[in-house]
Design a protein around this motif. Structure first.
Motif, PDB file in Angstrom:
ATOM      1  N   VAL A  46       7.210  34.886  -9.122  1.00 46.08           N
ATOM      2  CA  VAL A  46       7.816  33.719  -9.757  1.00 46.08           C
ATOM      3  C   VAL A  46       8.954  33.176  -8.897  1.00 46.08           C
ATOM      4  CG1 VAL A  46       9.218  32.978 -11.727  1.00 46.08           C
ATOM      5  CG2 VAL A  46       7.137  34.301 -12.115  1.00 46.08           C
ATOM      6  N   LEU A  47       9.810  34.061  -8.413  1.00 48.03           N
ATOM      7  CA  LEU A  47      10.911  33.617  -7.548  1.00 48.03           C
ATOM      8  C   LEU A  47      10.372  33.001  -6.261  1.00 48.03           C
ATOM      9  CD1 LEU A  47      13.513  36.515  -7.939  1.00 48.03           C
ATOM     10  CD2 LEU A  47      13.381  34.353  -9.182  1.00 48.03           C
ATOM     11  N   LEU A  48       9.333  33.611  -5.712  1.00 47.60           N
ATOM     12  CA  LEU A  48       8.733  33.087  -4.481  1.00 47.60           C
ATOM     13  C   LEU A  48       8.173  31.682  -4.707  1.00 47.60           C
ATOM     14  CD1 LEU A  48       7.964  33.589  -1.529  1.00 47.60           C
ATOM     15  CD2 LEU A  48       5.854  34.689  -2.351  1.00 47.60           C
ATOM     16  N   LEU A  92       8.366  37.177   3.341  1.00 43.71           N
ATOM     17  CA  LEU A  92       7.791  36.100   2.525  1.00 43.71           C
ATOM     18  C   LEU A  92       8.747  34.910   2.407  1.00 43.71           C
ATOM     19  CD1 LEU A  92       6.172  38.266  -0.296  1.00 43.71           C
ATOM     20  CD2 LEU A  92       5.179  37.490   1.871  1.00 43.71           C
ATOM     21  N   VAL A  93      10.035  35.169   2.616  1.00 45.58           N
ATOM     22  CA  VAL A  93      11.023  34.096   2.671  1.00 45.58           C
ATOM     23  C   VAL A  93      11.923  34.341   3.871  1.00 45.58           C
ATOM     24  CG1 VAL A  93      11.029  33.758   0.149  1.00 45.58           C
ATOM     25  CG2 VAL A  93      12.740  35.259   1.192  1.00 45.58           C
ATOM     26  N   GLU A  94      12.653  33.301   4.237  1.00 47.50           N
ATOM     27  CA  GLU A  94      13.630  33.420   5.322  1.00 47.50           C
ATOM     28  C   GLU A  94      14.905  32.734   4.897  1.00 47.50           C
ATOM     29  OE1 GLU A  94      11.672  31.556   8.562  1.00 47.50           O
ATOM     30  OE2 GLU A  94      11.715  29.553   7.655  1.00 47.50           O
ATOM     31  N   PHE A 105      17.204  30.383   0.454  1.00 52.23           N
ATOM     32  CA  PHE A 105      15.951  31.043   0.800  1.00 52.23           C
ATOM     33  C   PHE A 105      14.864  29.982   0.894  1.00 52.23           C
ATOM     34  CE2 PHE A 105      18.412  34.141  -1.688  1.00 52.23           C
ATOM     35  CZ  PHE A 105      18.534  35.147  -0.742  1.00 52.23           C
ATOM     36  N   ALA A 106      14.078  30.030   1.981  1.00 46.92           N
ATOM     37  CA  ALA A 106      12.965  29.108   2.176  1.00 46.92           C
ATOM     38  C   ALA A 106      11.698  29.924   2.363  1.00 46.92           C
ATOM     39  CB  ALA A 106      13.218  28.228   3.403  1.00 46.92           C
ATOM     40  N   VAL A 107      10.574  29.402   1.876  1.00 49.53           N
ATOM     41  CA  VAL A 107       9.316  30.142   1.964  1.00 49.53           C
ATOM     42  C   VAL A 107       8.795  30.140   3.400  1.00 49.53           C
ATOM     43  CG1 VAL A 107       7.770  28.195   1.499  1.00 49.53           C
ATOM     44  CG2 VAL A 107       7.114  30.503   0.752  1.00 49.53           C
ATOM     45  N   THR A 108       8.109  31.208   3.779  1.00 49.90           N
ATOM     46  CA  THR A 108       7.460  31.290   5.091  1.00 49.90           C
ATOM     47  C   THR A 108       5.960  31.079   4.907  1.00 49.90           C
ATOM     48  OG1 THR A 108       7.099  33.668   4.874  1.00 49.90           O
ATOM     49  CG2 THR A 108       9.181  32.958   5.869  1.00 49.90           C
ATOM     50  N   GLU A 109       5.235  30.967   6.010  1.00 45.42           N
ATOM     51  CA  GLU A 109       3.778  30.840   5.917  1.00 45.42           C
ATOM     52  C   GLU A 109       3.177  32.069   5.258  1.00 45.42           C
ATOM     53  OE1 GLU A 109       1.785  28.225   6.370  1.00 45.42           O
ATOM     54  OE2 GLU A 109       3.709  27.203   6.614  1.00 45.42           O
ATOM     55  N   ALA A 113       0.849  32.220   1.839  1.00 50.27           N
ATOM     56  CA  ALA A 113      -0.418  32.964   1.778  1.00 50.27           C
ATOM     57  C   ALA A 113      -0.373  33.979   0.645  1.00 50.27           C
ATOM     58  CB  ALA A 113      -0.668  33.660   3.117  1.00 50.27           C
ATOM     59  N   HIS A 114       0.771  34.629   0.463  1.00 48.16           N
ATOM     60  CA  HIS A 114       0.939  35.620  -0.609  1.00 48.16           C
ATOM     61  C   HIS A 114       0.768  34.960  -1.976  1.00 48.16           C
ATOM     62  CE1 HIS A 114       2.381  39.492  -2.141  1.00 48.16           C
ATOM     63  NE2 HIS A 114       3.110  38.810  -3.013  1.00 48.16           N
ATOM     64  N   LEU A 115       1.316  33.773  -2.130  1.00 48.23           N
ATOM     65  CA  LEU A 115       1.172  33.044  -3.389  1.00 48.23           C
ATOM     66  C   LEU A 115      -0.286  32.678  -3.646  1.00 48.23           C
ATOM     67  CD1 LEU A 115       4.286  30.672  -3.219  1.00 48.23           C
ATOM     68  CD2 LEU A 115       3.916  32.534  -4.855  1.00 48.23           C
TER      69      LEU A 115
END
Length: 186
Positions: A46-48, A92-94, A105-109, A113-115
Motif C-alpha cells: 500500500v505504501l509503495l 523498491l523505492v529511492e 521516497f520515489a518508486v523505482t522500476e 514491477a513489484h506492484l
C-alpha cells in the motif's frame, strides 16, 4: 516483519469515538480497540503504491492513509518509517530530494514491477481501506452528538433560571419524552 495494527481514533471535530460497527469478517466492533487492517506485506504494498502515485515523505503517507480511510485509520510513524526503510533496502523505492528538505521516497522500476506482480493483493488491501472509509461514513454520528449537546445545554439553561415553575419542568420532560418516542419510530 512485525504485523501492522490500526486503531479507530477520536477526532475533535467528529464529536464521537470512531466507527462503532464491525469492518467485516475478522474485525468486530471498533470501540477504540486495536484491529489488524493489513496482514504481512500488505502495508508495504500500500505504501509503495502511494509512493508510485507521487513521491511522498513518511508523514505524507500517514496523512494520505488517514484521508483514504475517512479518518478511521492512521498508522503510527513507528510502523511507517521502518516499512519505508525496508522498501529502500529492497530497492523498491529511492530517496529523492524535496523542496522542504524532507526526505521524499520515489518508486523505482523494480518497485513498479513489484506492484504489477502483486496487483491482486494490492487491490484487496485498498478494497479493505475503502470498506473502512465506507463504515466510518455510515456510522459517523457527529450530527447526533452535536444535537444531543445542544439539547442538554438548552435544558440546563431553561431549568437553571430563577423561579422555574413545576409546570415548566414537566413540559420540558414531556418534550424530551415525545422526541424519544418519535426517534423510536424513525
Amino acid at each position: 516483519m512485525r504485523r501492522h495494527h490500526f486503531h479507530l481514533h477520536h477526532h475533535p471535530h467528529h464529536g464521537h469515538r470512531g466507527a462503532e460497527g464491525g469492518f467485516g469478517p475478522g474485525f468486530g466492533p471498533g470501540r477504540g480497540r486495536r484491529r489488524r487492517l493489513f496482514e504481512g506485506g500488505e502495508l508495504r504494498l500500500v505504501l509503495l503504491k502511494l509512493i508510485e502515485e507521487q513521491p511522498r515523505h513518511g508523514y505524507d503517507l500517514i496523512r494520505e492513509l488517514e484521508a483514504r480511510s475517512g479518518g478511521a485509520y492512521a498508522p503510527s510513524p513507528g510502523v511507517v518509517y521502518p516499512t519505508t526503510t525496508l522498501l529502500l533496502d529492497m530497492g523498491l523505492v529511492e530517496e529523492a530530494g524535496g523542496e522542504t528538505g524532507r526526505k521524499l521516497f520515489a518508486v523505482t522500476e523494480a518497485g513498479r514491477a513489484h506492484l504489477a506482480e502483486h496487483a491482486a493483493e494490492l487491490e484487496a488491501a485498498f478494497g479493505r481501506l475503502q470498506a473502512v472509509a465506507d463504515v466510518r461514513e455510515r456510522t459517523d454520528a457527529a450530527p447526533v452528538a452535536r444535537a444531543l449537546q445542544n439539547l442538554k445545554l438548552a435544558v440546563h439553561n431553561r431549568l437553571s433560571q430563577e423561579g422555574v415553575e413545576k409546570s415548566v419542568i414537566l413540559d420540558v420532560a414531556d418534550l424530551i419524552d415525545e422526541a424519544a418516542r418519535k426517534i423510536e419510530r424513525v
